[in-house]
Design an enzyme around this catalytic site. Sequence first.
Site, PDB file in Angstrom:
ATOM      1  N   ARG A 299       1.493  55.216  49.168  1.00 10.77           N
ATOM      2  CA  ARG A 299       2.204  56.091  48.222  1.00 10.77           C
ATOM      3  C   ARG A 299       3.651  56.255  48.671  1.00 10.77           C
ATOM      4  O   ARG A 299       4.578  56.242  47.870  1.00 10.77           O
ATOM      5  CB  ARG A 299       1.505  57.468  48.112  1.00 10.77           C
ATOM      6  CG  ARG A 299       2.350  58.475  47.341  1.00 10.77           C
ATOM      7  CD  ARG A 299       1.626  59.729  46.863  1.00 10.77           C
ATOM      8  NE  ARG A 299       0.589  60.197  47.741  1.00 10.77           N
ATOM      9  CZ  ARG A 299       0.787  60.811  48.908  1.00 10.77           C
ATOM     10  NH1 ARG A 299       2.010  61.032  49.340  1.00 10.77           N
ATOM     11  NH2 ARG A 299      -0.224  61.194  49.658  1.00 10.77           N
TER      12      ARG A 299
ATOM     13  N   TYR B 275      13.343  58.643  22.379  1.00  7.66           N
ATOM     14  CA  TYR B 275      11.925  58.278  22.345  1.00  7.66           C
ATOM     15  C   TYR B 275      11.068  59.544  22.198  1.00  7.66           C
ATOM     16  O   TYR B 275      11.283  60.532  22.914  1.00  7.66           O
ATOM     17  CB  TYR B 275      11.570  57.508  23.621  1.00  7.66           C
ATOM     18  CG  TYR B 275      10.081  57.274  23.764  1.00  7.66           C
ATOM     19  CD1 TYR B 275       9.354  56.690  22.732  1.00  7.66           C
ATOM     20  CD2 TYR B 275       9.395  57.644  24.913  1.00  7.66           C
ATOM     21  CE1 TYR B 275       7.984  56.491  22.839  1.00  7.66           C
ATOM     22  CE2 TYR B 275       8.027  57.446  25.038  1.00  7.66           C
ATOM     23  CZ  TYR B 275       7.328  56.867  23.988  1.00  7.66           C
ATOM     24  OH  TYR B 275       5.980  56.682  24.086  1.00  7.66           O
TER      25      TYR B 275
ATOM     26  N   ASP C 284      18.847  56.758  29.841  1.00  8.77           N
ATOM     27  CA  ASP C 284      17.680  55.906  29.617  1.00  8.77           C
ATOM     28  C   ASP C 284      18.206  54.569  29.092  1.00  8.77           C
ATOM     29  O   ASP C 284      18.697  54.477  27.962  1.00  8.77           O
ATOM     30  CB  ASP C 284      16.746  56.594  28.605  1.00  8.77           C
ATOM     31  CG  ASP C 284      15.450  55.831  28.398  1.00  8.77           C
ATOM     32  OD1 ASP C 284      15.437  54.604  28.609  1.00  8.77           O
ATOM     33  OD2 ASP C 284      14.451  56.459  27.995  1.00  8.77           O
TER      34      ASP C 284
ATOM     35  N   LYS D 200       8.981  47.629  29.197  1.00 10.29           N
ATOM     36  CA  LYS D 200       9.607  46.947  28.070  1.00 10.29           C
ATOM     37  C   LYS D 200      10.275  45.640  28.526  1.00 10.29           C
ATOM     38  O   LYS D 200       9.608  44.764  29.017  1.00 10.29           O
ATOM     39  CB  LYS D 200      10.574  47.915  27.390  1.00 10.29           C
ATOM     40  CG  LYS D 200       9.943  49.297  27.092  1.00 10.29           C
ATOM     41  CD  LYS D 200       8.807  49.185  26.126  1.00 10.29           C
ATOM     42  CE  LYS D 200       7.975  50.410  25.859  1.00 10.29           C
ATOM     43  NZ  LYS D 200       8.107  51.618  26.593  1.00 10.29           N
TER      44      LYS D 200
HETATM   45  O1  P1T Z   1       5.766  54.036  27.953  1.00  7.43           O
HETATM   46  P1  P1T Z   1       6.508  54.356  29.215  1.00  7.43           P
HETATM   47  O2  P1T Z   1       6.617  53.211  30.158  1.00  7.43           O
HETATM   48  O3  P1T Z   1       6.032  55.607  29.874  1.00  7.43           O
HETATM   49  O4  P1T Z   1       8.039  54.621  28.784  1.00  7.43           O
HETATM   50  C1  P1T Z   1       8.434  55.710  28.023  1.00  7.43           C
HETATM   51  C2  P1T Z   1       9.721  55.409  27.304  1.00  7.43           C
HETATM   52  C3  P1T Z   1      10.908  55.922  27.795  1.00  7.43           C
HETATM   53  N1  P1T Z   1      12.099  55.654  27.203  1.00  7.43           N
HETATM   54  C4  P1T Z   1      12.172  54.873  26.104  1.00  7.43           C
HETATM   55  C5  P1T Z   1      13.501  54.617  25.479  1.00  7.43           C
HETATM   56  C6  P1T Z   1      11.018  54.323  25.572  1.00  7.43           C
HETATM   57  O5  P1T Z   1      11.132  53.541  24.488  1.00  7.43           O
HETATM   58  C7  P1T Z   1       9.753  54.595  26.171  1.00  7.43           C
HETATM   59  C8  P1T Z   1       8.478  54.076  25.605  1.00  7.43           C
HETATM   60  N2  P1T Z   1       8.580  53.652  24.288  1.00  7.43           N
HETATM   61  C9  P1T Z   1       7.564  53.176  23.512  1.00  7.43           C
HETATM   62  C10 P1T Z   1       6.302  53.052  23.945  1.00  7.43           C
HETATM   63  C11 P1T Z   1       7.940  52.777  22.147  1.00  7.43           C
HETATM   64  O6  P1T Z   1       7.193  52.059  21.470  1.00  7.43           O
HETATM   65  O7  P1T Z   1       9.043  53.163  21.727  1.00  7.43           O
END
Ligand code: P1T
Length: 380
Positions: free
Chosen positions: A47, A99, A171, A196
């Site tokens: 961790r 988001y 972000d 992503k």
């Molecule tokens: O899904 P995760 O890895 O926890 O990420 C969250 C997140 C944070 N910031 C942005 C700009 C994002 O697009 C996302 C996750 N977004 C999607 C799952 C979506 O389909 O837009």
Amino acid sequence: MKFNTKAIHGGQQNVDPGYGAVMSPIYQTSTFEQISPGQHKGFEYARSGNPTRSAYEKAIASLENGKHGLAFASGLAAIDAILKLLKPGDEVISTNDLYGGSYRLFNGIYKDLGIKFHFVNMQDPTAFLPYLTEHTKLIWAETPTNPLINILDLEALSKIAKTHNLLLAVDNTFATAYLQRPLEWGADIVMHSATKYLGGHSDLIMGSVVVSDDALAKKLYFIQNASGGIAGPMDSFLALRGLKTLPLRMQRHCENAKAVAEFLQQHPKVERVFWPGLSNHPQHDLATKQMLDYGGMVAFTTKGNSYTEALKFLERLKIFTLAESLGGVESLAGHPVTMTHASIPKADREKTGIVDSLIRLSVGIEDKTDLLLDLDKALG
Ligand code: P1T
């Protein structure tokens, strides 16, 4: 080193001192042997640190031109760690176009823990000045925004943040470090849903944070270790592999998104197209200034703003897959109102422009002729 070289070698010297493996091995272990109590070879408990995670953390820090990288179990776990820098009574100014899951974390959890959020349209970087108080600690920016692909002025935001002694967190999920590096514009923290484009193959959930300031890195590392929302070794390996082809993939994502945006713009059934590479995008010049290219995310609305028509369009697609998420090699299509942004109340959603007919496309790296044909058929 130039970016394309860094994508492959950045922070990756001597990743396997044992056997010289060219790719970082997957250290699938929870703990590491100690020679004598407290005396170890750099890692003690996974961790606190794992060599595979560490290899990814160094690589993403190098790509963002920052000093310290931290990898988390998801993008939201990364945002969660950033919010833990705050205390009850602190205030955050966030973009109002972001988001849905970030909004849910802010409003559904941290608000009840005593942190106040102001959601402001940040396209005018001075718009939030009236909301600043002595308690404001953090500015939360997302650019390009999800799902409306608006662009926020990183240089202007960072100047305001510095003047008022605030942290600016960005972000950078939609742009990636290939297209835009917020730390270079003066941001303090850059965050990614590595799920992503960084991973790039829709096969992992992961997040990352990069900072340059040593004291801030120390605090975030403390939170990462104390709260434990870490990225596992397999996901770190996959994300690290993804980084190596990031420039190539992003080039094709951008090329295909351009073709898709231009096609949609001249289609009689389409009302409006949101892609910053179009000269009629309200922040086209700003995007040109702070991004290398305009990204692979395109959104559009159809004439008549019909919810049912939007759903029918999505059901008719064959190559674009109807799914949440973005940034993988394959093209995806989504309906923010019912999917990614359903957790934002309807009135707030509509204020920012997330209307019933809004469709969001993550344009993949397939042949663009097939993508245009698929869209044309589905638009009927
Ligand atoms: O899904 P995760 O890895 O926890 O990420 C969250 C997140 C944070 N910031 C942005 C700009 C994002 O697009 C996302 C996750 N977004 C999607 C799952 C979506 O389909 O837009």
